[in-house]
Motif scaffolding. Structure first.
Motif, mmCIF file in Angstrom:
data_model
loop_
_atom_site.group_PDB
_atom_site.id
_atom_site.type_symbol
_atom_site.label_atom_id
_atom_site.label_comp_id
_atom_site.label_asym_id
_atom_site.label_seq_id
_atom_site.Cartn_x
_atom_site.Cartn_y
_atom_site.Cartn_z
ATOM 1 N N ILE A 39 0.844 -1.196 0.000
ATOM 2 C CA ILE A 39 0.000 0.000 0.000
ATOM 3 C C ILE A 39 0.879 1.246 0.000
ATOM 4 O O ILE A 39 0.596 2.213 -0.711
ATOM 5 C CB ILE A 39 -0.947 -0.021 1.214
ATOM 6 N N THR A 40 1.950 1.209 0.778
ATOM 7 C CA THR A 40 2.901 2.328 0.801
ATOM 8 C C THR A 40 3.474 2.568 -0.594
ATOM 9 O O THR A 40 3.522 3.707 -1.059
ATOM 10 C CB THR A 40 4.040 2.039 1.795
ATOM 11 N N GLY A 41 3.901 1.516 -1.252
ATOM 12 C CA GLY A 41 4.451 1.656 -2.596
ATOM 13 C C GLY A 41 3.434 2.201 -3.573
ATOM 14 O O GLY A 41 3.742 3.072 -4.392
ATOM 15 N N LEU A 61 11.960 13.844 -10.277
ATOM 16 C CA LEU A 61 10.731 13.073 -10.412
ATOM 17 C C LEU A 61 10.768 12.177 -11.642
ATOM 18 O O LEU A 61 10.268 11.047 -11.607
ATOM 19 C CB LEU A 61 9.524 14.011 -10.476
ATOM 20 N N GLN A 62 11.371 12.656 -12.722
ATOM 21 C CA GLN A 62 11.526 11.824 -13.915
ATOM 22 C C GLN A 62 12.389 10.603 -13.603
ATOM 23 O O GLN A 62 12.083 9.488 -14.028
ATOM 24 C CB GLN A 62 12.149 12.622 -15.058
ATOM 25 N N ALA A 67 12.898 4.904 -12.446
ATOM 26 C CA ALA A 67 13.366 3.825 -11.571
ATOM 27 C C ALA A 67 12.221 2.880 -11.216
ATOM 28 O O ALA A 67 12.419 1.660 -11.147
ATOM 29 C CB ALA A 67 13.987 4.406 -10.304
ATOM 30 N N VAL A 68 11.026 3.417 -11.024
ATOM 31 C CA VAL A 68 9.862 2.571 -10.730
ATOM 32 C C VAL A 68 9.542 1.677 -11.932
ATOM 33 O O VAL A 68 9.315 0.479 -11.787
ATOM 34 C CB VAL A 68 8.635 3.434 -10.341
ATOM 35 N N VAL A 69 9.555 2.264 -13.116
ATOM 36 C CA VAL A 69 9.293 1.484 -14.340
ATOM 37 C C VAL A 69 10.371 0.423 -14.520
ATOM 38 O O VAL A 69 10.074 -0.731 -14.850
ATOM 39 C CB VAL A 69 9.185 2.417 -15.565
ATOM 40 N N LEU A 97 14.706 1.869 -1.214
ATOM 41 C CA LEU A 97 15.454 2.996 -1.776
ATOM 42 C C LEU A 97 14.526 3.972 -2.484
ATOM 43 O O LEU A 97 14.684 5.197 -2.352
ATOM 44 C CB LEU A 97 16.523 2.485 -2.746
ATOM 45 N N LEU A 98 13.566 3.464 -3.224
ATOM 46 C CA LEU A 98 12.603 4.335 -3.898
ATOM 47 C C LEU A 98 11.753 5.100 -2.884
ATOM 48 O O LEU A 98 11.447 6.275 -3.090
ATOM 49 C CB LEU A 98 11.702 3.518 -4.829
ATOM 50 N N THR A 99 11.409 4.460 -1.789
ATOM 51 C CA THR A 99 10.633 5.124 -0.742
ATOM 52 C C THR A 99 11.414 6.293 -0.145
ATOM 53 O O THR A 99 10.887 7.397 -0.006
ATOM 54 C CB THR A 99 10.265 4.124 0.370
ATOM 55 N N PHE A 100 12.668 6.039 0.191
ATOM 56 C CA PHE A 100 13.496 7.113 0.753
ATOM 57 C C PHE A 100 13.742 8.225 -0.262
ATOM 58 O O PHE A 100 13.751 9.403 0.099
ATOM 59 C CB PHE A 100 14.820 6.564 1.273
ATOM 60 N N TYR A 101 13.911 7.867 -1.523
ATOM 61 C CA TYR A 101 14.179 8.875 -2.544
ATOM 62 C C TYR A 101 12.976 9.786 -2.748
ATOM 63 O O TYR A 101 13.118 11.008 -2.792
ATOM 64 C CB TYR A 101 14.586 8.199 -3.862
#
Length: 112
Positions: A39-41, A61-62, A67-69, A97-101
């Motif tokens: 849910i967080t993600g 943001l790009q 990175a998510v893709v 890492l994506l969460t912290f970023y």
């Protein structure tokens, strides 16, 4: 921006809050805490897309959306090749890492 910051804090804190109930609910708390990381993600990806929609030229943001893709593409490829150990262990560390970023991006934007 303050609302986005509060919503992100809620999303990041949700798994931790559920995990705090471990002494009471034991295995259920651990299971739901791990489940709530999805849910967080999801919330963070939606926040990132909304922020990118508002500021399409923001490089940070790009990079986040790229990175998510990339993460989901590698996850799909890993499933197709039968779960390579090195790739699986690499993919395990990417969501935190994506969460912290994204949290870093949100707090930097809220300060300015």
């Amino acid at each position: 921006m303050k609302n986005i910051q509060y919503f992100n804090a809620f999303a990041v804190g949700l798994p931790l809050f559920i995990l705090i109930t471990y002494p009471i609910f034991e295995d259920g708390a651990l299971f739901y805490s791990l489940l709530s990381t999805m849910i967080t993600g999801f919330i963070q990806v939606i926040l990132g897309l909304c922020m990118l929609n508002d500021e399409p030229n923001d490089r940070k943001l790009q990079f986040y959306i790229g990175a998510v893709v990339t993460f989901f593409t590698l996850w799909f490829i890993n499933a197709q090749i039968g779960y390579n150990n090195i790739l699986t262990f690499t993919l395990f560390g990417i969501p935190p890492l994506l969460t912290f970023y994204l949290t870093f991006i949100i707090y930097k934007k809220a300060k300015s």
